[in-house]
Each structure stands twice: as C-alpha cells, then as structure tokens.
Design a protein around this motif. Sequence first.
Motif, mmCIF file in Angstrom:
data_model
loop_
_atom_site.group_PDB
_atom_site.id
_atom_site.type_symbol
_atom_site.label_atom_id
_atom_site.label_comp_id
_atom_site.label_asym_id
_atom_site.label_seq_id
_atom_site.Cartn_x
_atom_site.Cartn_y
_atom_site.Cartn_z
ATOM 1 N N GLY A 1 0.783 -1.229 0.000
ATOM 2 C CA GLY A 1 0.000 0.000 0.000
ATOM 3 C C GLY A 1 0.807 1.266 0.000
ATOM 4 N N THR A 2 2.113 1.184 -0.210
ATOM 5 C CA THR A 2 2.941 2.389 -0.253
ATOM 6 C C THR A 2 2.722 3.106 -1.577
ATOM 7 N N THR A 3 2.436 4.398 -1.507
ATOM 8 C CA THR A 3 2.131 5.146 -2.717
ATOM 9 C C THR A 3 3.401 5.505 -3.472
ATOM 10 N N MET A 4 3.221 5.887 -4.730
ATOM 11 C CA MET A 4 4.326 6.316 -5.565
ATOM 12 C C MET A 4 4.527 7.831 -5.444
ATOM 13 N N VAL B 1 -12.068 8.667 -3.363
ATOM 14 C CA VAL B 1 -10.861 8.622 -2.540
ATOM 15 C C VAL B 1 -11.241 9.061 -1.127
ATOM 16 N N ARG B 2 -11.010 8.208 -0.172
ATOM 17 C CA ARG B 2 -11.326 8.478 1.221
ATOM 18 C C ARG B 2 -10.047 8.834 1.968
ATOM 19 N N LEU C 1 -4.255 -2.589 -0.692
ATOM 20 C CA LEU C 1 -2.802 -2.511 -0.741
ATOM 21 C C LEU C 1 -2.259 -2.592 -2.159
ATOM 22 N N THR C 2 -2.974 -3.287 -3.049
ATOM 23 C CA THR C 2 -2.480 -3.464 -4.413
ATOM 24 C C THR C 2 -2.592 -2.197 -5.248
ATOM 25 N N VAL C 3 -3.245 -1.156 -4.723
ATOM 26 C CA VAL C 3 -3.440 0.083 -5.485
ATOM 27 C C VAL C 3 -2.281 1.055 -5.277
ATOM 28 N N GLY C 4 -1.376 0.748 -4.352
ATOM 29 C CA GLY C 4 -0.272 1.654 -4.052
ATOM 30 C C GLY C 4 0.530 2.051 -5.274
ATOM 31 N N ALA C 5 0.708 1.138 -6.216
ATOM 32 C CA ALA C 5 1.505 1.421 -7.402
ATOM 33 C C ALA C 5 0.834 2.425 -8.328
ATOM 34 N N GLY D 1 -13.423 -3.620 -10.930
ATOM 35 C CA GLY D 1 -14.519 -3.377 -10.007
ATOM 36 C C GLY D 1 -14.179 -2.444 -8.861
ATOM 37 N N LEU D 2 -13.001 -1.825 -8.908
ATOM 38 C CA LEU D 2 -12.577 -0.955 -7.815
ATOM 39 C C LEU D 2 -13.408 0.327 -7.786
ATOM 40 N N LYS D 3 -14.007 0.632 -6.641
ATOM 41 C CA LYS D 3 -14.866 1.806 -6.507
ATOM 42 C C LYS D 3 -14.256 2.897 -5.628
ATOM 43 N N SER D 4 -13.361 2.522 -4.720
ATOM 44 C CA SER D 4 -12.809 3.526 -3.796
ATOM 45 C C SER D 4 -11.402 3.165 -3.364
ATOM 46 N N ILE D 5 -10.650 4.183 -2.983
ATOM 47 C CA ILE D 5 -9.298 4.059 -2.444
ATOM 48 C C ILE D 5 -9.256 4.845 -1.141
ATOM 49 N N THR D 6 -8.602 4.310 -0.134
ATOM 50 C CA THR D 6 -8.443 5.015 1.141
ATOM 51 C C THR D 6 -6.982 5.397 1.348
ATOM 52 N N LEU D 7 -6.742 6.688 1.527
ATOM 53 C CA LEU D 7 -5.402 7.197 1.847
ATOM 54 C C LEU D 7 -5.340 7.439 3.344
#
Length: 216
Positions: free
Chosen positions: A64-67, A84-85, A138-142, A183-189
């Motif tokens: 989940g570490t962002t770029m 984005v939450r 976590l897989t969205v971090g990239a 199917g991804l609807k939201s991301i939480t930062l």
Amino acid sequence: MTDQPQIQPVEVSSPRSDKNARRGLGRDATVAAACGLLVAFMVGASYAAVPLYNWFCRATGFNGTTMVASSAPATGPIARKIAVRFDANVSGGLPWKFVPEQSEIEVKIGEVVTVFYTVTNQSARTTSAQAAYNVAPLTVGAYFQKINCFCFTDQTLAPGEKREMPVVFYVDPALAADSENDGLKSITLSYTFYPLRDLAPKPLAATETDKRKGNL
C-alpha cells in the motif's frame, strides 16, 4: 623381602598428538570467528531491514505504499471516476488533533487533486512528529501518485498551533488498464503521525540572562 617401589610409566606426547591438539584449537578458533561474523551480520541486517523495506515499498508500491510523481500524467484525466477516502490517525503519546478537511471526494482517474489535512498541537509544549502513510486496497499503491505530501518530514508545532498540510495527488490512468481493478470503486489514503523525541532546549544568546538559573 622388601617391596620394590612401583615405577609409574610416564606418558610422552608424540609429535602427532601435539599436532592434532593444535589442529583442534585452530578449528575451534575458526568456528568461534565464524559465529562472531554471523552475529555481526545479523545485527547489521536488522538495522538495515527497515530502510531497505521502506525503499522497496516506495519503489514498487508494495504493502500500500504510494508512488511519488514530479508532475501530472502525460495522458491527462479519463472519464472513469473513483472515490478517494481520507483517514487520519495519531499514535499514542502524541497530544495532537489530526483530521482531514474532507472525509471523501470523487475524482477522475488521472486528475490532479489537492486536499488538506489539519493538525493541532493540543499540549502546552512544543512537540514534533512525523507521518507515515499507506493506501488501501494494498495493491493500489503502485497507481496512487503523490506530487506533494507532508509525510516523512519532521513537523514541529508550538503550543496550541494549528496547521494546514496539503496533499497533491492523482490516480494513475494505468489503473484503468489493470483488469484486476475493474470493479474498484474507492481508495483510502491513510496517515498516522508518530511522536519524535523531545526537542533539546535552544542555547541562549551570550547577551541574554539565563532566567532558569536566576540572576547571579
């Protein structure tokens, strides 16, 4: 008849036995040295594990570490939108109030967005802290690209001080090409502030009177 005194045989070490003994001592010393080097390596590796792990996460988006991006995406925003939450946490022992100014927004994928977090020092003393972060899933971090962020930077607040801290980011358009995220609807930062050690008192100027010691 008088008893004859018993003569005990004297063992005489042979050159071969001395050589074997020296060889055994040498082998023990080699084993001890190898064990010492192994312990030193393990201690060094334990200190290096955290920075290496952080470097790996930042480079790959693992866990989940962002770029980190230097500019907006070349392709620009696309039609697909995503929520984005924003989450804010404070570690125990840190007398800060830390909240996002917005709990959730909807953005276009590829759109550069600026949001703000607010932090307030609720204590009567100056305190310092540093924020860590991750995103979920976590897989969205990239695909979560930050252009500007307050994370991993020492933040020092005076008693009662309130501060706004911006985060500039975009969701990489490459996310839309990843079938696993169809199917991804939201991301939480999520951010968490951790306290740093107390600041050392600043030295007084030579012309000032040290009031803590009184007038001499």
